[in-house]
Motif scaffolding. Structure first.
Motif, PDB file in Angstrom:
ATOM      1  N   GLU A 296     -57.536  21.105  34.728  1.00 15.76           N
ATOM      2  CA  GLU A 296     -58.960  20.804  34.841  1.00 15.76           C
ATOM      3  C   GLU A 296     -59.649  21.881  35.682  1.00 15.76           C
ATOM      4  OE1 GLU A 296     -60.521  18.524  33.294  1.00 15.76           O
ATOM      5  OE2 GLU A 296     -58.888  17.209  32.602  1.00 15.76           O
ATOM      6  N   ARG A 297     -60.977  21.985  35.532  1.00 16.72           N
ATOM      7  CA  ARG A 297     -61.728  22.944  36.333  1.00 16.72           C
ATOM      8  C   ARG A 297     -61.678  22.560  37.806  1.00 16.72           C
ATOM      9  NH1 ARG A 297     -67.403  23.985  33.047  1.00 16.72           N
ATOM     10  NH2 ARG A 297     -66.492  25.086  31.243  1.00 16.72           N
ATOM     11  N   TYR A 298     -61.551  23.556  38.669  1.00 18.42           N
ATOM     12  CA  TYR A 298     -61.559  23.305  40.101  1.00 18.42           C
ATOM     13  C   TYR A 298     -63.009  23.271  40.568  1.00 18.42           C
ATOM     14  CZ  TYR A 298     -60.522  23.716  45.100  1.00 18.42           C
ATOM     15  OH  TYR A 298     -60.443  23.501  46.449  1.00 18.42           O
ATOM     16  N   GLU A 299     -63.668  22.170  40.275  1.00 16.35           N
ATOM     17  CA  GLU A 299     -65.044  21.957  40.697  1.00 16.35           C
ATOM     18  C   GLU A 299     -65.239  20.473  40.954  1.00 16.35           C
ATOM     19  OE1 GLU A 299     -67.552  23.334  37.545  1.00 16.35           O
ATOM     20  OE2 GLU A 299     -67.171  21.582  36.294  1.00 16.35           O
ATOM     21  N   ARG A 300     -66.122  20.175  41.841  1.00 15.18           N
ATOM     22  CA  ARG A 300     -66.255  18.792  42.326  1.00 15.18           C
ATOM     23  C   ARG A 300     -66.636  17.814  41.220  1.00 15.18           C
ATOM     24  NH1 ARG A 300     -66.864  17.197  47.716  1.00 15.18           N
ATOM     25  NH2 ARG A 300     -67.353  14.967  47.902  1.00 15.18           N
ATOM     26  N   THR A 301     -67.586  18.185  40.390  1.00 19.47           N
ATOM     27  CA  THR A 301     -68.043  17.258  39.354  1.00 19.47           C
ATOM     28  C   THR A 301     -66.929  16.943  38.368  1.00 19.47           C
ATOM     29  OG1 THR A 301     -68.934  19.135  38.098  1.00 19.47           O
ATOM     30  CG2 THR A 301     -70.470  17.929  39.517  1.00 19.47           C
ATOM     31  N   THR A 302     -66.141  17.933  37.992  1.00 13.39           N
ATOM     32  CA  THR A 302     -65.043  17.708  37.052  1.00 13.39           C
ATOM     33  C   THR A 302     -63.983  16.799  37.664  1.00 13.39           C
ATOM     34  OG1 THR A 302     -65.384  19.840  35.954  1.00 13.39           O
ATOM     35  CG2 THR A 302     -63.222  18.803  35.696  1.00 13.39           C
ATOM     36  N   VAL A 303     -63.590  17.106  38.899  1.00 12.89           N
ATOM     37  CA  VAL A 303     -62.564  16.307  39.567  1.00 12.89           C
ATOM     38  C   VAL A 303     -63.055  14.872  39.761  1.00 12.89           C
ATOM     39  CG1 VAL A 303     -61.254  16.023  41.695  1.00 12.89           C
ATOM     40  CG2 VAL A 303     -61.474  18.280  40.662  1.00 12.89           C
ATOM     41  N   SER A 304     -64.326  14.718  40.128  1.00 16.60           N
ATOM     42  CA  SER A 304     -64.887  13.378  40.301  1.00 16.60           C
ATOM     43  C   SER A 304     -64.836  12.593  38.999  1.00 16.60           C
ATOM     44  CB  SER A 304     -66.339  13.467  40.788  1.00 16.60           C
ATOM     45  OG  SER A 304     -66.409  14.077  42.058  1.00 16.60           O
ATOM     46  N   GLU A 305     -65.134  13.254  37.901  1.00 21.57           N
ATOM     47  CA  GLU A 305     -65.109  12.588  36.597  1.00 21.57           C
ATOM     48  C   GLU A 305     -63.691  12.164  36.219  1.00 21.57           C
ATOM     49  OE1 GLU A 305     -66.614  10.988  33.095  1.00 21.57           O
ATOM     50  OE2 GLU A 305     -67.681  11.734  34.865  1.00 21.57           O
ATOM     51  N   VAL A 306     -62.721  13.038  36.493  1.00 27.79           N
ATOM     52  CA  VAL A 306     -61.328  12.734  36.176  1.00 27.79           C
ATOM     53  C   VAL A 306     -60.840  11.525  36.980  1.00 27.79           C
ATOM     54  CG1 VAL A 306     -58.952  13.577  36.353  1.00 27.79           C
ATOM     55  CG2 VAL A 306     -60.750  15.080  35.465  1.00 27.79           C
ATOM     56  N   LEU A 307     -61.282  11.431  38.222  1.00 22.58           N
ATOM     57  CA  LEU A 307     -60.769  10.401  39.125  1.00 22.58           C
ATOM     58  C   LEU A 307     -61.595   9.123  39.158  1.00 22.58           C
ATOM     59  CD1 LEU A 307     -59.795  12.599  42.238  1.00 22.58           C
ATOM     60  CD2 LEU A 307     -58.266  11.693  40.465  1.00 22.58           C
ATOM     61  N   LYS A 308     -62.688   9.068  38.414  1.00 27.67           N
ATOM     62  CA  LYS A 308     -63.631   7.959  38.595  1.00 27.67           C
ATOM     63  C   LYS A 308     -63.029   6.597  38.250  1.00 27.67           C
ATOM     64  CE  LYS A 308     -65.998   8.073  34.096  1.00 27.67           C
ATOM     65  NZ  LYS A 308     -67.317   8.247  33.432  1.00 27.67           N
ATOM     66  N   ASN A 309     -62.062   6.566  37.347  1.00 24.54           N
ATOM     67  CA  ASN A 309     -61.451   5.291  36.970  1.00 24.54           C
ATOM     68  C   ASN A 309     -60.052   5.104  37.568  1.00 24.54           C
ATOM     69  OD1 ASN A 309     -63.620   4.405  35.308  1.00 24.54           O
ATOM     70  ND2 ASN A 309     -62.915   5.777  33.682  1.00 24.54           N
TER      71      ASN A 309
END
Length: 333
Positions: A296-309
């Protein structure tokens, strides 16, 4: 409760294999108790980076066993002065991280021996603010193991020599050294006890807490299964050492649930390797989070989306998503 006789085995790889074999293969109709005493060894927590926890040259020189266990928590030193206990029971959804439930009968036995023992912190049994026991847990979903150490007469000097204790752990607890926090039970006893005598007293004390125990001896076929698990897992370098990653970013912080240490390898803006270490306790393997974030991209929005659930408390204990993401992107200190 059925007491499993380990037949005096002192090889830590075999004893940990025996414990896991019971957990995964013995009937869920019963609860089990296991005692074992290990040769000099360092038992690494499931989520720890082995090479950063040990004094490699020293343990090789002294031929100290290095073995990873299935439960979380920190690295501990075992020798012939240390009695290990293990309860294998049902996991009712409430027992994981409930260290009080499983340490209560052990503490009562220690109190009957004249010690002012009590559970303190996350998972330590202490006497007069000195740690004499540490405990940890692991769950397969339906079954769980709650195990711990009882330091009767351990060579505490070897604890310092064999383990590299992280400064963050020492500073966060306000202590100058491991030796200042740890004590042997023998220091608080009026009369000295040999480890075999102590083992018998603890066993008899636990008998008093429940119906009379049955003692069970494994069959030859069951021992064969234990030895197979020992060979395939606990003697395997990849299990004991193999999680040391290539990384170019490190973030670590001590939370109330324990230290979380992240190693991240980023290439062209993408996470190519993500490893999580620490002495926290969780019921789910952190490898699942590592896999989710890899590529995944090392950026906050991407990581947040991956971890949201993702229910992070299942992996670390009580920690918020915001705190975990802040750790991934936190400023270096």
């Amino acid at each position: 409760m059925i007491f499993i006789e380990n037949e005096g085995q002192t090889n830590p790889k075999l004893n940990l294999a025996l414990e896991e074999y019971i957990l995964r293969n013995f009937s869920a109709d019963n609860d089990y108790l296991l005692f074992y005493i290990n040769e000099p060894s360092i038992i690494i927590g499931r989520n720890q980076n082995t090479l950063e926890e040990i004094n490699q040259n020293y343990v090789e020189e002294k031929k100290i066993h290095i073995v990873r266990r299935v439960s979380g928590g920190g690295a501990v030193y075992h020798d012939f002065g240390n009695l290990n206990f293990s309860f294998i029971t049902d996991h009712d959804g409430k027992s994981l991280n409930n260290f009080k439930k499983f340490t209560a009968p052990v503490i009562k036995v220690l109190n009957n021996l004249g010690l002012n023992a009590e559970l303190k912190g996350r998972n330590d049994i202490q006497v007069d603010d000195k740690k004499i026991s540490g405990t940890a847990q692991f769950s397969t979903g339906k079954r769980m193991v709650s195990h711990g150490t009882l330091l009767l007469d351990t060579d505490l000097g070897e604890v310092v020599n064999a383990l590299n204790v992280k400064m963050s752990k020492i500073q966060s607890k306000g202590h100058k050294s491991v030796r200042s926090r740890v004590a042997n039970i023998s220091e608080f006893l009026k009369e000295p006890l040999k480890i075999e005598e102590f083992r018998q007293l603890v066993l008899e004390g636990l008998y008093e807490e429940s119906e009379p125990f049955e003692t069970y001896h494994l069959s030859d076929a069951e021992w064969q299964g234990v030895h197979q698990l020992k060979t395939e897992k606990y003697e395997n370098w990849d299990w004991n050492y193999g999680r040391s990653p290539k990384f170019n970013i490190q973030r670590s912080k001590r939370f109330p649930v324990g230290e979380i240490d992240l190693r991240i390898f980023v290439e062209k803006g993408y996470i190519k390797d993500f490893k999580i270490f620490g002495d926290f306790f969780g019921k789910e393997p952190v490898e699942r989070i590592e896999q989710l974030l890899t590529d995944e991209r090392y950026e906050r929005t991407t990581v947040s989306e991956v971890l949201k659930n993702v229910e992070l408390s299942d992996y670390f204990g009580e920690i918020s998503e915001e705190d975990f993401i802040d750790l991934i992107y936190g400023d270096d200190e």
